[in-house]
Every structure is written in C-alpha cells, then in structure tokens.
Design a protein around this motif. Structure first.
Motif, short mmCIF file in Angstrom:
data_model
loop_
_atom_site.label_atom_id
_atom_site.label_comp_id
_atom_site.label_asym_id
_atom_site.label_seq_id
_atom_site.Cartn_x
_atom_site.Cartn_y
_atom_site.Cartn_z
N ALA A 24 21.36 -17.87 -25.93
CA ALA A 24 22.52 -18.74 -25.77
C ALA A 24 23.03 -19.19 -27.13
O ALA A 24 22.25 -19.44 -28.05
N SER A 25 24.33 -19.29 -27.25
CA SER A 25 24.92 -19.84 -28.45
C SER A 25 25.98 -20.87 -28.07
O SER A 25 26.68 -20.71 -27.07
N GLY A 26 26.07 -21.91 -28.85
CA GLY A 26 27.06 -22.95 -28.60
C GLY A 26 26.61 -24.03 -27.64
O GLY A 26 27.33 -25.01 -27.45
N PHE A 27 25.45 -23.86 -27.04
CA PHE A 27 24.90 -24.90 -26.16
C PHE A 27 23.38 -24.74 -26.10
O PHE A 27 22.85 -23.70 -26.47
N ASN A 74 12.78 -22.79 -24.93
CA ASN A 74 13.85 -23.73 -25.28
C ASN A 74 14.01 -23.90 -26.78
O ASN A 74 15.12 -24.13 -27.26
N ALA A 75 12.93 -23.77 -27.51
CA ALA A 75 13.01 -23.93 -28.97
C ALA A 75 13.84 -22.82 -29.60
O ALA A 75 14.54 -23.04 -30.60
N LYS A 76 13.77 -21.62 -29.02
CA LYS A 76 14.54 -20.49 -29.55
C LYS A 76 15.86 -20.30 -28.81
O LYS A 76 16.63 -19.41 -29.16
N ASN A 77 16.07 -21.12 -27.77
CA ASN A 77 17.29 -21.00 -26.97
C ASN A 77 17.41 -19.64 -26.31
O ASN A 77 18.50 -19.08 -26.20
N MET A 78 16.28 -19.14 -25.83
CA MET A 78 16.23 -17.80 -25.26
C MET A 78 15.49 -17.77 -23.92
O MET A 78 14.65 -18.62 -23.64
N MET A 79 15.85 -16.77 -23.12
CA MET A 79 15.19 -16.52 -21.85
C MET A 79 14.83 -15.05 -21.81
O MET A 79 15.50 -14.22 -22.44
N TYR A 80 13.79 -14.73 -21.03
CA TYR A 80 13.30 -13.37 -20.95
C TYR A 80 13.03 -12.97 -19.51
O TYR A 80 12.79 -13.82 -18.64
#
Length: 116
Positions: A24-27, A74-80
């Motif tokens: 995610a970017s921007g949020f 959440n720290a990397k703003n990523m999901m897998y």
C-alpha cells in the motif's frame, strides 16, 4: 497517491506454490481489513482470504483452507498470500483489497496460471 499494488503472479505447475504480495502507498493498512480475491475466466470475483486490521484473525474460503495462508506486516505496509498445492481451476487474476468504514482500495490484479 493512494493505491495498492499487487504482484507475485506467474505460471506454475499443478501442485506448485506461489507467494503474492500487496503493498500500500499513501495510506496505512493497520486500520484496514485486508483481503485477497480472485476472478477466473468466465467466473465472478470471489473472496479467497481475509485478515483483520491487526493481523490476528484470518478467514479463508473453504476451497483454499489448509493450502493458502494470508498474512500482513503493518510495519512494512504489506500483505501476502502464500499459495500451496495449486490447482488448474485456481487460474485467475488475483486482487488485493483494503477496506474500512470510510475507504475501499483495490490492487490492479496479478495473473496466476496453474498449468502443466
């Protein structure tokens, strides 16, 4: 720019594995329920798996239970989405999704093809 970018799709043989990623970017995704959906040829889009905002609760479609694992960092703003023992009928475009009571975001989709 507020967006989700999903990646990691490709061609894999039946029984193989793939790991999809969504950034995610921007949020910040820490306040969003995140999920993966897929749409196969001639089929409607369906929910594959979802994870709570904290990452502590997960849900799966019956067809993927025991084979797929959803997770978020959440720290990397990523999901897998770790997908194992893939089947030809799971060929589809896979989309990541972020949802809360105010906003909904979709990734652009990543193609997964399961074929020998």
């Amino acid at each position: 720019q507020l967006q989700l970018v999903d990646s990691g799709g490709g061609l894999v043989q039946p029984g193989g594995s793939l790991r999809l990623s969504c950034i995610a970017s921007g949020f910040t995704i820490s306040t969003y329920v995140m999920s993966w959906h897929r749409q196969g040829p001639g089929k409607e889009r369906e929910l594959v798996a979802a994870v709570s905002s904290t990452g502590g609760v997960t849900n799966y479609a019956d067809s993927v239970k025991g084979r797929f694992t959803i997770s978020k960092d959440n720290a990397k703003n990523m999901m897998y989405l770790q997908m194992n023992s893939l089947k030809p009928e799971e060929t589809a475009v896979y989309y990541c999704n972020a949802w809360n009571r105010r906003d909904v975001y979709w990734g652009q989709g990543t193609q997964v093809t399961v074929s020998s």
